[in-house]
Structures are given as C-alpha cells and as structure tokens.
Design an enzyme around this catalytic site. Structure first.
Site, PDB file in Angstrom:
ATOM      1  N   CYS A  83      36.149 -20.911 -22.955  1.00  8.66           N
ATOM      2  CA  CYS A  83      37.397 -21.684 -22.976  1.00  8.66           C
ATOM      3  C   CYS A  83      37.229 -22.942 -23.837  1.00  8.66           C
ATOM      4  O   CYS A  83      37.108 -22.846 -25.049  1.00  8.66           O
ATOM      5  CB  CYS A  83      37.833 -21.999 -21.547  1.00  8.66           C
ATOM      6  SG  CYS A  83      39.551 -22.519 -21.446  1.00  8.66           S
ATOM      7  N   HIS A 172      37.938 -16.633 -18.827  1.00 10.91           N
ATOM      8  CA  HIS A 172      36.868 -17.098 -17.933  1.00 10.91           C
ATOM      9  C   HIS A 172      36.115 -15.909 -17.314  1.00 10.91           C
ATOM     10  O   HIS A 172      36.519 -15.395 -16.277  1.00 10.91           O
ATOM     11  CB  HIS A 172      37.471 -17.974 -16.826  1.00 10.91           C
ATOM     12  CG  HIS A 172      37.909 -19.311 -17.327  1.00 10.91           C
ATOM     13  ND1 HIS A 172      37.098 -20.410 -17.311  1.00 10.91           N
ATOM     14  CD2 HIS A 172      39.071 -19.700 -17.910  1.00 10.91           C
ATOM     15  CE1 HIS A 172      37.737 -21.440 -17.845  1.00 10.91           C
ATOM     16  NE2 HIS A 172      38.937 -21.036 -18.217  1.00 10.91           N
ATOM     17  N   GLU A 174      33.557 -15.913 -15.625  1.00  4.62           N
ATOM     18  CA  GLU A 174      32.881 -16.260 -14.369  1.00  4.62           C
ATOM     19  C   GLU A 174      33.760 -16.081 -13.133  1.00  4.62           C
ATOM     20  O   GLU A 174      33.249 -16.064 -12.020  1.00  4.62           O
ATOM     21  CB  GLU A 174      32.375 -17.720 -14.424  1.00  4.62           C
ATOM     22  CG  GLU A 174      33.454 -18.810 -14.399  1.00  4.62           C
ATOM     23  CD  GLU A 174      34.079 -19.094 -15.771  1.00  4.62           C
ATOM     24  OE1 GLU A 174      33.958 -18.236 -16.672  1.00  4.62           O
ATOM     25  OE2 GLU A 174      34.713 -20.152 -15.930  1.00  4.62           O
ATOM     26  N   GLY A 227      18.344 -28.956  12.749  1.00  2.00           N
ATOM     27  CA  GLY A 227      18.795 -27.699  13.355  1.00  2.00           C
ATOM     28  C   GLY A 227      19.591 -26.880  12.361  1.00  2.00           C
ATOM     29  O   GLY A 227      19.820 -25.697  12.557  1.00  2.00           O
ATOM     30  N   SER A 231      17.570 -27.965   6.274  1.00  5.65           N
ATOM     31  CA  SER A 231      16.336 -28.661   6.648  1.00  5.65           C
ATOM     32  C   SER A 231      15.343 -27.677   7.267  1.00  5.65           C
ATOM     33  O   SER A 231      14.127 -27.813   7.083  1.00  5.65           O
ATOM     34  CB  SER A 231      16.619 -29.835   7.593  1.00  5.65           C
ATOM     35  OG  SER A 231      17.151 -29.399   8.811  1.00  5.65           O
TER      36      SER A 231
END
Ligand code: XMP
Length: 512
Positions: A83, A172, A174, A227, A231
């Site tokens: 584009c 596009h 994608e 939790g 992490s």
C-alpha cells in the site's frame, strides 16, 4: 541470530498483522520504525528481506514518512512495499500517485496476473484481495512493470525490472480477507528471500536458553510472578536456563480469585520453580480502608506492590537482574501520525531503576499466541497457559466502592461459580475473559416467604483478540440462567444477578 524479515513500520494499523503472518510461516520477523533501519550494519547479514508497511499518510503529505529507498535497494535485499510502501516506491522513482476517484476499500479480484512474476507463483487470476487506500498509483516509474490488476486498479501489483529485487502491492496481503495473501507472503519470504522456515517454539527455546546462559552466567535473577501466562512462561524458561539462580516472588494482595494463590503456588512448585509466596494482604486491605475512588485504589495497590516486592527482593542480596514477562506488543515502538515514538512500557514500573537491577525480558520478541506455544513446548499445564487475563489489582477493581475482606469473600464465591460454570460448559476457552463485579447497590427480593435486601452482582464475559476492543459474549441463555440460580442460592448476601452487555469501546472490560 536467526534469519529475519524486517518490517518497516510507516504507522499502519495492520503492521503488527504483517509481522504475525510472517511468523505464522515459521520465519522470524521484526517490526521496526521506518526511520530505524540498520543500513550497512553487520546486523544486515541476518536480514533476508524487507517489507514496507502501509500508512495513514499520503505520500504527498508534507510530513509524509520517507526513507532512503535507493540505499535500501542498493543492498540487494528483496523489498516488498505494501500500500503506502508501494506508493512511496512509485512516487520516489518518477511514477505517479494520485487521490483515488473514490476511496478504494474492501473486496477486489485480481483478474489479470503476470504468470512469470515470482510473487504470484501458484496464485490464479480471480484471487480475492482486500483494498484500503485513498491514493492510487496511476503511472509506474521507468523500468517497473505491472504484475497484477483489478477491474478498478491497474497497478494492483508491480515488479521493478531494473532496480534490484523490488515488488509492490496496492492491496493488503496480511489481512484475513485477502485469500491469496498468505501465499503471496510465502512467495516473497520463501521463494524470493530464501527463508528457511525454522522459527518455532522449540527453536526459540533452544536459542533463548543458550543466550540466557551466556548473558546471565552465574548471576542471580529475581522475577515477579502474577499467575498470568506471560510471567509464568518467562519463569519456566529462565528456570530451564539458570535453575536455582532464579528466585520467583509471588505476592498475594488478598484480592486474587478463590483459592488462586494456593493453587497457582502449587503449580509453580510442581514446575520446579524456586518460588516464594508472600502473603501481604493485611497491608493492602489496611491501605485500602475507606478508599472508594478507582484511580486511588489502583495507585495504592501499585505502590504497595512495589514496596512489598522491593522488600522481598532485597532479601536476595546478590541479585543482579530483574526478569519480567514483557511481550512483543508491549515493546513495539508504534508510530503515531505525528511520528512520535511511543516507548515500550514495563510491567513493574520503576522497579529496575529503584533496585539498581538490570532488566531481563526473555519473551520480548513473542506475540501472545507464541508465548502460549512456548509454554506448551516447555511442558507447562494447559490451565496455566490458557488462563484468562486478570488485572494486576485483582478483584479490587471489580468491587465498586470500598474494598473489604468481607466483600472480596462474597465476590470470590460468585466469581468461582461463574468461572467454574464456564469451564464445565466448555465455554471458558471461547471467551477472552470473564468475571463478576460486585455492585454498590442493594435491592429488594423475596426468598421463601422472606423479604430480602441484598447485593447485586454483574456478570461480565467478553470476546476479543487483544483487549483493545471487545464485544460482550453472547452466552447461551440456559447457561446464564443456571449460573444466576446457583449464585443466588449459594452466595450469601447476593439476591440479584445482571449481565453486562456493553462493548469496548465505549465501555471498558473492567468496571474500574
Ligand atoms: P480495560 O478495562 O482497560 O482492560 O478494557 C483491558 C485489559 O487489561 C486488563 N487490565 C489490567 N491488567 N493491570 C493489568 O495487568 C491492570 O491494572 C489492569 N487493568 C485492566 C483487563 O483485565 C483487560 O484484560
């Protein structure tokens, strides 16, 4: 470093999507701001292709983002403009870009395709693509030739026959609705750039563990567990690399879900993590007493968290690093229309500086679904990997008004019934996030022959892909009826259940 495709970001909303698509082809990709390309550096050796993204700007805007295309092309690395990226090429080398007669949005078909163009190998005429542009290319530079056309767009794709290995597409590839988009990106990345397709969860683990060992040596590392999946995966990965030199700290502020602290702590221990659970709930409840303003609540919880974490971390006197589960969308320097660069944010704001620790972010190159894939490849239990997002301040932002232990206990029971119900009905993985909100109202009801005057709760369940936008989940009526019944029958002090049917925007997912 693995081979990589670099995506130069000119500010399009779909830039991240280009990165994801390339990764889905098992090829490592990196998104960098358009003006940060490492020309001529040694790093270039790892770059096997460059994609120029779209942009909200027109190439004619005085502040349009520009780059030195001649220098880029001269390196001989294949370049694909999408584009705006394609328009910038046409505009720079003497072609013509003009406002489209009518803005061209939506479905279009490539009814003419140059069968010899390697970008379109295996793509037959008639393929559907998605257009979204206000400007259009009306003349190609000398030496460029058309590669595909639609009924309305003559230069839907082009190839530069003389200037290096350069292609441009007006549509596009994608986006999901460009049916041949993945094939086109594969043709570029594999067919043209020669990518090996060796980026996988396993290869990521292998190279990251080796890198972590080399960087961290025998240093001690501290990590704050929440939790949540990010992490947790970061901890397991680091554990594989440096074992007991990693100390994890899991702070209980008292506003987690029912049994969550004990359950998750047990999970972490089963995974072999060196983890310290810290019950700091007394401090959090004391500091929150009498506070009703949502922002003040958040600030108090944030400050308390840092204080508690800092105190615990200081017990590990020889720690040199603070590890965090920061992931790629947090790190990408995205461009605003004015070109201002928005810097990455960190999960535990201010801590590394305060504690004089260096920052270690082993997941900073991964998207969320890739973090999950790495977690699976590390052998983590599915319930830790597919866990819904949960806000750092926990149930405190789902209790409107003052937060007390008694209210948390009521909410934990109602929330448990809802979440457990979603799991048992096979609905848990169909929604992005769900929870219950304790409302600051009481209403009249009747139970048996008795008048009641008790609390109301709201159920919230949303569908989303990134939490930036969300829709309320259209849960089956029978399911909602049974959850409502169970909450009213079993949770003392609640006599009314509502369902939140607000989308984001204009509402947010959390109520506070
Ligand atoms: P909102 O309410 O802004 O939430 O639509 C978007 C997503 O972010 C989560 N959230 C938080 N996560 N700390 C976090 O780690 C926070 O303070 C926080 N506040 C909201 C929310 O649960 C949703 O997934």
């Amino acid at each position: 470093m693995p081979q990589k495709i670099v995506i130069l970001d000119f500010g399009s909303q779909t830039t991240q999507l280009i990165g994801r698509r390339v990764r889905e082809l098992n090829i490592y990709s990196e998104i960098i701001p358009y003006n940060k390309y490492p020309y001529g550096r040694e790093a270039d050796e790892d770059i096997i292709g460059v994609i120029l993204s779209g942009s909200p700007l027109s190439v004619y805007d005085p502040e349009a983002f520009r780059i030195d295309l001649e220098r880029l092309f001269a390196a001989g690395i294949p370049v694909l403009g999408i584009c705006y990226g394609a328009q910038l090429m046409a505009h720079t080398f003497g072609g013509k870009v003009e406002p489209a007669g009518s803005r061209e949005y939506g479905r279009a078909r490539l009814n003419e395709i140059d069968a010899d163009c390697p970008l379109f190998a295996g793509i037959a005429p008639g393929a559907q693509v998605w257009m979204s542009h206000g400007d259009t290319i009306t003349a190609l530079p000398d030496g460029y030739k058309v590669a595909a056309s639609t009924a309305d767009v003559r230069y839907a794709a082009f190839q530069a026959a003389t200037a290096g290995r350069v292609w441009g597409v007006q549509f596009h590839p994608e986006v999901f609705h460009s049916e041949c988009g993945m094939k086109l990106l594969e043709n570029f990345a594999v067919g043209i750039c020669g990518a090996r397709r060796d980026w996988s969860a396993e290869s990521f683990i292998e190279s990251t563990v080796a890198e972590l060992r080399a960087t961290l040596g025998n240093d001690r590392v501290i990590l704050g567990l929440s939790g949540g999946v990010d992490s947790s995966v970061a901890a397991v990965l680091l554990n594989r690399a440096i074992g007991s030199n990693l100390t994890c700290i899991f702070v209980d502020h008292g506003m987690l879900r029912k049994n969550e602290f004990a359950d998750v702590l047990r999970d972490y221990e089963c995974l072999g993590l060196n983890v310290r659970g810290v019950d700091a709930s007394d401090k959090f409840f004391a500091d929150l007493a009498g506070v009703t303003d949502p922002e003040r609540k958040r600030k108090i919880i944030g400050a308390d968290f840092i204080e508690v974490f800092d105190r615990e971390a200081h017990k590990i006197t020889d720690a040199r690093w603070l590890a965090q589960g920061t992931i790629y969308p947090d790190c990408i320097e995205s461009l605003s229309i004015t070109g201002t660069v928005i810097k990455s944010h960190h999960n535990v704001g201010g801590l590394p500086e305060k504690m004089n620790l260096r920052l270690c972010e082993p997941l900073r190159l991964l998207f969320k679904d890739e973090v999950r894939a790495v977690g699976r490849a590390l052998g983590m239990p599915e319930h830790l990997i597919t866990r819904h997002p949960f806000p750092g301040p926990g149930l405190a932002v789902r209790i409107l008004g003052e937060v007390t232990r008694e209210k948390v206990a009521v909410l934990q029971e109602a929330d448990h019934i809802f979440i457990d119900g979603l799991r048992r009905s096979g609905l848990y993985d169909k929604v992005w996030q769900a929870g219950v909100i304790l409302l600051p109202v009481q209403s009249v009801g009747v139970m048996g022959d008795e008048r009641t005057y008790e609390r109301a709760v709201a159920l919230r369940a949303v569908t989303s892909t990134d939490a930036m936008t969300a829709d309320w989940a259209h849960l089956p009526y029978d399911f909602m009826a049974s959850v409502s019944n169970e909450i009213i029958n079993k949770v003392c002090g609640v006599n009314r259940v509502c369902y939140d049917i607000s989308s984001k925007p204009p509402a947010t997912i959390e109520w506070e």
